[in-house]
Design a protein around this motif. Sequence first.
Motif, short mmCIF file in Angstrom:
data_model
loop_
_atom_site.label_atom_id
_atom_site.label_comp_id
_atom_site.label_asym_id
_atom_site.label_seq_id
_atom_site.Cartn_x
_atom_site.Cartn_y
_atom_site.Cartn_z
N LEU A 108 -1.34 14.40 8.11
CA LEU A 108 -1.98 13.10 8.10
C LEU A 108 -1.35 12.19 7.06
N THR A 109 -1.48 10.89 7.28
CA THR A 109 -1.14 9.91 6.26
C THR A 109 -2.40 9.13 5.93
N LEU A 110 -2.43 8.60 4.73
CA LEU A 110 -3.61 7.88 4.27
C LEU A 110 -3.17 6.84 3.26
N SER A 111 -3.69 5.63 3.37
CA SER A 111 -3.41 4.60 2.38
C SER A 111 -4.69 3.80 2.12
N TYR A 112 -4.76 3.28 0.91
CA TYR A 112 -5.91 2.50 0.47
C TYR A 112 -5.43 1.10 0.12
N ASP A 113 -6.30 0.11 0.24
CA ASP A 113 -5.87 -1.27 0.00
C ASP A 113 -5.76 -1.64 -1.46
N MET A 160 0.83 -1.19 0.00
CA MET A 160 0.00 0.00 0.00
C MET A 160 0.87 1.25 0.00
N LYS A 161 0.56 2.16 -0.87
CA LYS A 161 1.27 3.43 -0.92
C LYS A 161 0.69 4.36 0.14
N LYS A 162 1.58 4.95 0.94
CA LYS A 162 1.15 5.88 1.99
C LYS A 162 1.24 7.30 1.47
N LEU A 163 0.12 7.99 1.46
CA LEU A 163 0.03 9.38 1.02
C LEU A 163 0.10 10.30 2.24
N SER A 164 0.71 11.46 2.10
CA SER A 164 0.80 12.43 3.19
C SER A 164 0.24 13.77 2.74
N PHE A 165 -0.43 14.45 3.66
CA PHE A 165 -0.95 15.78 3.38
C PHE A 165 -1.18 16.54 4.68
N GLN A 166 -1.29 17.84 4.55
CA GLN A 166 -1.60 18.71 5.69
C GLN A 166 -2.94 19.38 5.43
N CYS A 167 -3.69 19.60 6.49
CA CYS A 167 -4.95 20.33 6.37
C CYS A 167 -5.38 20.80 7.75
N LYS A 168 -6.36 21.68 7.76
CA LYS A 168 -6.95 22.14 9.01
C LYS A 168 -8.15 21.26 9.34
N LEU A 169 -8.25 20.88 10.60
CA LEU A 169 -9.40 20.11 11.05
C LEU A 169 -10.63 21.02 11.05
N PHE A 170 -11.80 20.43 10.84
CA PHE A 170 -13.03 21.19 10.99
C PHE A 170 -14.07 20.31 11.65
N ARG A 171 -14.99 20.94 12.33
CA ARG A 171 -16.05 20.22 13.04
C ARG A 171 -17.36 20.45 12.32
N HIS A 172 -18.07 19.35 12.09
CA HIS A 172 -19.39 19.45 11.48
C HIS A 172 -20.31 20.13 12.49
N PRO A 173 -21.07 21.15 12.06
CA PRO A 173 -21.91 21.88 13.01
C PRO A 173 -23.00 21.01 13.63
N GLY A 174 -23.43 21.43 14.80
CA GLY A 174 -24.52 20.75 15.49
C GLY A 174 -24.03 19.93 16.66
N ALA A 175 -24.97 19.57 17.50
CA ALA A 175 -24.66 18.77 18.69
C ALA A 175 -24.12 17.42 18.27
N GLY A 176 -23.02 17.02 18.87
CA GLY A 176 -22.42 15.72 18.56
C GLY A 176 -21.74 15.67 17.21
N GLY A 177 -21.46 16.84 16.62
CA GLY A 177 -20.81 16.88 15.30
C GLY A 177 -19.41 16.27 15.34
N TRP A 178 -19.06 15.56 14.29
CA TRP A 178 -17.75 14.93 14.18
C TRP A 178 -16.70 15.94 13.74
N THR A 179 -15.44 15.60 13.97
CA THR A 179 -14.32 16.39 13.48
C THR A 179 -13.73 15.68 12.27
N PHE A 180 -13.46 16.45 11.22
CA PHE A 180 -13.00 15.89 9.95
C PHE A 180 -11.77 16.60 9.43
N ALA A 181 -11.11 15.92 8.50
CA ALA A 181 -10.07 16.51 7.65
C ALA A 181 -10.59 16.39 6.22
N THR A 182 -10.29 17.39 5.41
CA THR A 182 -10.64 17.34 4.00
C THR A 182 -9.45 16.76 3.24
#
Length: 88
Positions: A82-87, A1-23
């Motif tokens: 972050l790093t990210l890889s796909y199977d 698996m190839k490991k990809l690297s990138f930088q981004c700002k985290l963001f939180r989905h609005p609303g109660a119990g919203g998750w935190t994501f990276a784009t």
Amino acid sequence: MKKLSFQCKLFRHPGAGGWTFATVPPECAPPYKLSWGRTPARAGLDGKEWDTSVWTERSGRILLPIPAKVRGKRKAGELVKLTLSYDR
């Protein structure tokens, strides 16, 4: 698996119990999609890796959920590497 690297700002989905994501940038987009636009992936932040999925919104933006147990005290608006890889 190839490991990809990138930088981004985290963001939180609005609303109660919203998750935190990276784009996920287009150059790190998954090579395929399964049902509901999801793709299994292995992600990493600060040396912690976890199995997850990325998915594509209707807008075309690709999201990576960042669980609280992985991000620790990091908050929305913080720049992370972050790093990210796909199977496939």
